[in-house]
Design a protein around this motif. Structure first.
Motif, PDB file in Angstrom:
ATOM      1  N   PRO A  11       0.804  -1.227   0.000  1.00  0.00           N
ATOM      2  CA  PRO A  11       0.000   0.000   0.000  1.00  0.00           C
ATOM      3  C   PRO A  11       0.838   1.279   0.000  1.00  0.00           C
ATOM      4  CG  PRO A  11      -0.677  -1.457   1.803  1.00  0.00           C
ATOM      5  CD  PRO A  11       0.510  -2.083   1.142  1.00  0.00           C
ATOM      6  N   SER A  12       1.973   1.285   0.667  1.00  0.00           N
ATOM      7  CA  SER A  12       2.814   2.489   0.676  1.00  0.00           C
ATOM      8  C   SER A  12       3.364   2.776  -0.712  1.00  0.00           C
ATOM      9  CB  SER A  12       3.972   2.334   1.669  1.00  0.00           C
ATOM     10  OG  SER A  12       3.476   2.271   2.984  1.00  0.00           O
ATOM     11  N   ARG A  13       3.747   1.722  -1.429  1.00  0.00           N
ATOM     12  CA  ARG A  13       4.261   1.928  -2.791  1.00  0.00           C
ATOM     13  C   ARG A  13       3.147   2.391  -3.722  1.00  0.00           C
ATOM     14  NH1 ARG A  13       7.947  -2.456  -1.235  1.00  0.00           N
ATOM     15  NH2 ARG A  13       6.544  -4.059  -2.010  1.00  0.00           N
ATOM     16  N   ARG A  14       1.932   1.886  -3.513  1.00  0.00           N
ATOM     17  CA  ARG A  14       0.813   2.373  -4.333  1.00  0.00           C
ATOM     18  C   ARG A  14       0.545   3.838  -4.045  1.00  0.00           C
ATOM     19  NH1 ARG A  14      -1.414  -2.632  -2.774  1.00  0.00           N
ATOM     20  NH2 ARG A  14      -2.925  -1.585  -1.432  1.00  0.00           N
ATOM     21  N   THR A  15       0.682   4.255  -2.793  1.00  0.00           N
ATOM     22  CA  THR A  15       0.515   5.669  -2.448  1.00  0.00           C
ATOM     23  C   THR A  15       1.565   6.514  -3.156  1.00  0.00           C
ATOM     24  OG1 THR A  15      -0.464   5.137  -0.299  1.00  0.00           O
ATOM     25  CG2 THR A  15       0.502   7.339  -0.545  1.00  0.00           C
ATOM     26  N   VAL A  16       2.800   6.045  -3.166  1.00  0.00           N
ATOM     27  CA  VAL A  16       3.867   6.761  -3.870  1.00  0.00           C
ATOM     28  C   VAL A  16       3.503   6.903  -5.347  1.00  0.00           C
ATOM     29  CG1 VAL A  16       6.269   6.613  -4.666  1.00  0.00           C
ATOM     30  CG2 VAL A  16       5.711   6.162  -2.263  1.00  0.00           C
ATOM     31  N   LEU A  17       3.046   5.826  -5.963  1.00  0.00           N
ATOM     32  CA  LEU A  17       2.667   5.890  -7.382  1.00  0.00           C
ATOM     33  C   LEU A  17       1.495   6.843  -7.607  1.00  0.00           C
ATOM     34  CD1 LEU A  17       3.034   2.154  -8.442  1.00  0.00           C
ATOM     35  CD2 LEU A  17       4.625   4.040  -8.834  1.00  0.00           C
TER      36      LEU A  17
END
Length: 105
Positions: A11-17
């Motif tokens: 989820p954190s990487r999706r937020t970054v994207l």
């Protein structure tokens, strides 16, 4: 595609994207948007870079990250089969709704 899917699983990487979809950002800006420490953000950015989802460029002392949307193309192609499946089901639902409306008249 596996590296991209694994990168997208967090989820954190999706937020970054999501942030990078709207505009390029520095690591500090990305860290401010996440509830994790900066070293964790750096690790997430490394995973995204290795998966080919983001690019980084150096500007003086800052690193600017940008989204590479073309890296999502294989995922989009894979999902197309599921979109078609759902479109057929939605078309059938619309047909049944129309039949129900005609029967009530």
């Amino acid at each position: 595609m596996d590296a991209v899917m694994q990168a997208l699983a967090d989820p954190s990487r999706r937020t970054v994207l999501d942030i990078l979809r709207d505009h390029p950002a520095t690591a500090g800006e990305l860290a401010d948007a996440l509830p994790i420490a900066r070293p964790g953000v750096s690790r997430h950015l490394r995973v995204l870079r290795e998966a080919g989802l983001v690019d980084v460029r150096q500007e003086a002392q800052r690193r600017i990250y940008t989204l590479r949307p073309e890296a999502l193309a294989p995922v989009d192609e894979w999902l197309e089969g599921y979109r078609i499946l759902w479109q057929h089901r939605l078309d059938a639902l619309h047909t049944e709704i129309a039949r129900g409306k005609k029967a009530r008249r």
